[in-house]
Motif scaffolding. Sequence first.
Motif, PDB file in Angstrom:
ATOM      1  N   GLY A  33      57.452 -12.883 -21.796  1.00 21.08           N
ATOM      2  CA  GLY A  33      57.344 -12.665 -23.122  1.00 21.08           C
ATOM      3  C   GLY A  33      58.185 -13.610 -24.102  1.00 21.08           C
ATOM      4  N   THR A  34      59.340 -13.458 -23.745  1.00 20.63           N
ATOM      5  CA  THR A  34      60.620 -14.475 -24.638  1.00 20.63           C
ATOM      6  C   THR A  34      60.232 -15.815 -24.425  1.00 20.63           C
ATOM      7  OG1 THR A  34      62.296 -12.726 -23.954  1.00 20.63           O
ATOM      8  CG2 THR A  34      63.008 -14.801 -25.052  1.00 20.63           C
ATOM      9  N   ILE A  35      59.730 -16.302 -23.446  1.00 18.07           N
ATOM     10  CA  ILE A  35      59.296 -17.617 -23.356  1.00 18.07           C
ATOM     11  C   ILE A  35      57.987 -18.196 -24.075  1.00 18.07           C
ATOM     12  CG2 ILE A  35      58.452 -19.465 -21.727  1.00 18.07           C
ATOM     13  CD1 ILE A  35      60.462 -18.187 -19.540  1.00 18.07           C
ATOM     14  N   LYS A  36      57.269 -17.236 -24.146  1.00 16.52           N
ATOM     15  CA  LYS A  36      56.081 -17.445 -24.924  1.00 16.52           C
ATOM     16  C   LYS A  36      56.129 -17.626 -26.248  1.00 16.52           C
ATOM     17  CE  LYS A  36      51.376 -15.259 -25.168  1.00 16.52           C
ATOM     18  NZ  LYS A  36      50.428 -14.220 -24.531  1.00 16.52           N
ATOM     19  N   ARG A  37      56.949 -16.736 -26.811  1.00 12.75           N
ATOM     20  CA  ARG A  37      57.208 -16.705 -28.178  1.00 12.75           C
ATOM     21  C   ARG A  37      58.191 -17.289 -28.805  1.00 12.75           C
ATOM     22  NH1 ARG A  37      56.357 -11.288 -27.619  1.00 12.75           N
ATOM     23  NH2 ARG A  37      54.411 -10.968 -26.944  1.00 12.75           N
ATOM     24  N   VAL A  38      59.356 -17.691 -27.910  1.00 13.93           N
ATOM     25  CA  VAL A  38      60.469 -18.345 -28.656  1.00 13.93           C
ATOM     26  C   VAL A  38      60.457 -19.805 -28.308  1.00 13.93           C
ATOM     27  CG1 VAL A  38      62.799 -18.545 -28.758  1.00 13.93           C
ATOM     28  CG2 VAL A  38      62.026 -16.202 -28.608  1.00 13.93           C
TER      29      VAL A  38
END
Lengths: 321, 321
Positions: free
Chosen positions: B118-123
Motif C-alpha cells: 500500500g505504501t508503494i502504491k500511494r507514495v
Amino acid sequence: MRELLRVAPGGAVDLAAVDPRSTPGLPGQEVTGPQRKEWTRGQVTLIGAELGRRQEMLFADATARQSARPVGAAAGVDGSAGGGEGAAAAGGADRAGVTGGRRVLLVLQAMDCGGKDGTIKRVAGAMNPLGLHVRSFGPPTAEELQHDFLWRIRRALPPPGYVGVFNRSHYEDVLVARVESLVPESIWQARYDEINAFEREQADAGVTMVKVLLHISYAEQGRRLLERLDEPRKHWKYDPSDVDARARWDDYQAAYAEALSRCGTDAAPWYVVPADRKWYRDWAVAHLLRETFDTLDLGYPPAGFDVRRERERLLGSERTS
Amino acid sequence: MRELLRVAPGGAVDLAAVDPRSTPGLPGQEVTGPQRKEWTRGQVTLIGAELGRRQEMLFADATARQSARPVGAAAGVDGSAGGGEGAAAAGGADRAGVTGGRRVLLVLQAMDCGGKDGTIKRVAGAMNPLGLHVRSFGPPTAEELQHDFLWRIRRALPPPGYVGVFNRSHYEDVLVARVESLVPESIWQARYDEINAFEREQADAGVTMVKVLLHISYAEQGRRLLERLDEPRKHWKYDPSDVDARARWDDYQAAYAEALSRCGTDAAPWYVVPADRKWYRDWAVAHLLRETFDTLDLGYPPAGFDVRRERERLLGSERTS
C-alpha cells in the motif's frame, strides 16, 4: 479503439494520411472548446483507475500460479511475484503451464518530443509501481553491442503478472540503425523477419504486446524543441543531435512506415496514435490498454487453501493481553 | 520527521515502546475526528506532487552527467538515463565524478500485512514510473543461493538518477533467516557488520538510503489477515505460512529490534513508522522522502550546449509547406 487505430496486418502504411491533430474515437463530441480537453483528462483518470484494478488481477493471477513456493519461503514472501529480474521471469514461465505466464507489454516509439515520457507518466503512472516494469533503451552499450540486437530486449521483458513498458525498443534497430546507416542494409533488412519471429515467440509465452507509435507533426516537434530551449528547467531534455535527426524527418517517417507495415501482425499489432494533442494521446493509449486487458478475461484466482480452516487457525492465534 | 522517527545510531531499540497507532509529527492537530484522516490524505497528495518534482530534478541531474554520449547516439536517446539495468548503473557511476551518481533508495520492511504494498502504491505511485526502480525480494532462488546474500541486492540497486524502492531487502537475511534458522547463528551474526560495510559503500557511491520499518501491532495484523480471508478478491494475498510466522511474532520483533539497533547508522539510518493507521503511514513515509530530497540540494542542471546557437539551428529547420 483497437480497430480504429490499428495498422492492418500486411497493409501499406501511409503516415502522411494520419492527421497528428485528429482525435479518432473520442466520445463526448458534444463537449466542445477548452472543456473538451478537461473532459478528456477526467476520462483518463477514470480509465487509469480501471487499469489499476486490471493490473492487480493480472498480478494476482501470476502470484496464484507461483503459489508452489520454494523451500524456506515461510515468511519471506508477501504476495510478491518474486525476486530478481530474470529469476522471476524464468520461474513464472516455468510454472505457468498451458496458458503461459501472462503479462502485458506496452511498446512506445516516437520521434523526439513525441511524448513517450509524458505518456508513461500519465498512463503507466495510474497503475501500481509494484507491478510495473518500465525500461528505457538508449544507444547500445559496449556489452550490448557484443550480442544480437534482441539480447538486451529479452533481458528487459516483464515477468509474468507485470505490466511492462518499453520506452523505445528493438524497433530502434530498424529506425535509427537504418536512417543513420549504423549497420549495412543487409543487416537491418533481415531484422523485420527476426522481429516478427521474436514477437510471435513472446506472444506464445503469454506476452500481450501493444505497440504504439505516438505520431506527431513536424511543426509540433519544432514547437516542443523550442519550448525545451526556452525553458531552463527543460534544458536537460534537449540534445543538439535532436536537430540533426529532425533534418532527416522524411527518412525517419519512411522507416517508421516500413516497420509498421512489415511488423504489424496479429500476434503483436501496431497502433498509430495521433499525438499532437497530449490529452488525446493519453486518452487513446489508456483506452488501448484497457481494451487489451479486456481480451485477457481476467479475474481473481480462487483460494489455494481451505478458507474455513485458516480462519480457525487465525482466530486461535488471538492474544488476550 | 527524520529526527522524530529515526533510530539513534548505536542506541538500543525498544519496539514495544512505540505505539503503532500513534501519529508522531502529524501537524493539523486542530483537525479532529474522521476529517483528520481526509486532511492527511490530502497532504499526501500535495507531498506526492512535490516528490514528483524532486524526482525529475534527480533524474535531470544524472542525465546531464551522462551527456557525453556513446558513439551512434545521434537520435537513439531522449533524455533517458539509459539502457540495460547494470549497464546504466555502471555507466552513470563511471562518469559521475566526485559527487557520485546520486540516487535515493527507500527500503521497506514490515511483518506480513504491515502495508509495504500500500505504501508503494500511494507514495511511490505519486512519482513518474519512468524514474522509479521498484524491486521485490522473495525467498532466494536456486541461483541466488549460490552467491553471498548481498549479490542479488547489488544487482537490484537503482541506477544514478533513479528513485529505488526495495519491497523487503537484505534485512530478510537477519530476520527470517535468523528466526527460522535458515542458516547457522555464526552466519547471520556476521551479517550485521557486512550490511553496515555494504551500506557505507553504497552511501559513498551516491546512494541515499531511507530504511523504514512499518510498525504494526499484533492485533492489527490479525485484523488484516482476517480481512484477506473474508474478502475473496484478497485471497491471493493470503498464505497459510503467514499464520506460522505470526506464531513467532515475538522472535521477529526481537530480530527487528537488533537489526535496527545494529544497522541504524549515519550512512544509512533506520526509521520506525507507526503503521496501524494507513493514512498516517503514507503521510510519514512521504514526508521522510521529501526531507531526504531536501538534503540533496537538487536543482536543474545548466545547459551543456550553446542555447542561442541551438535556437538558430532549430528556427532554420522550419518548413514552409
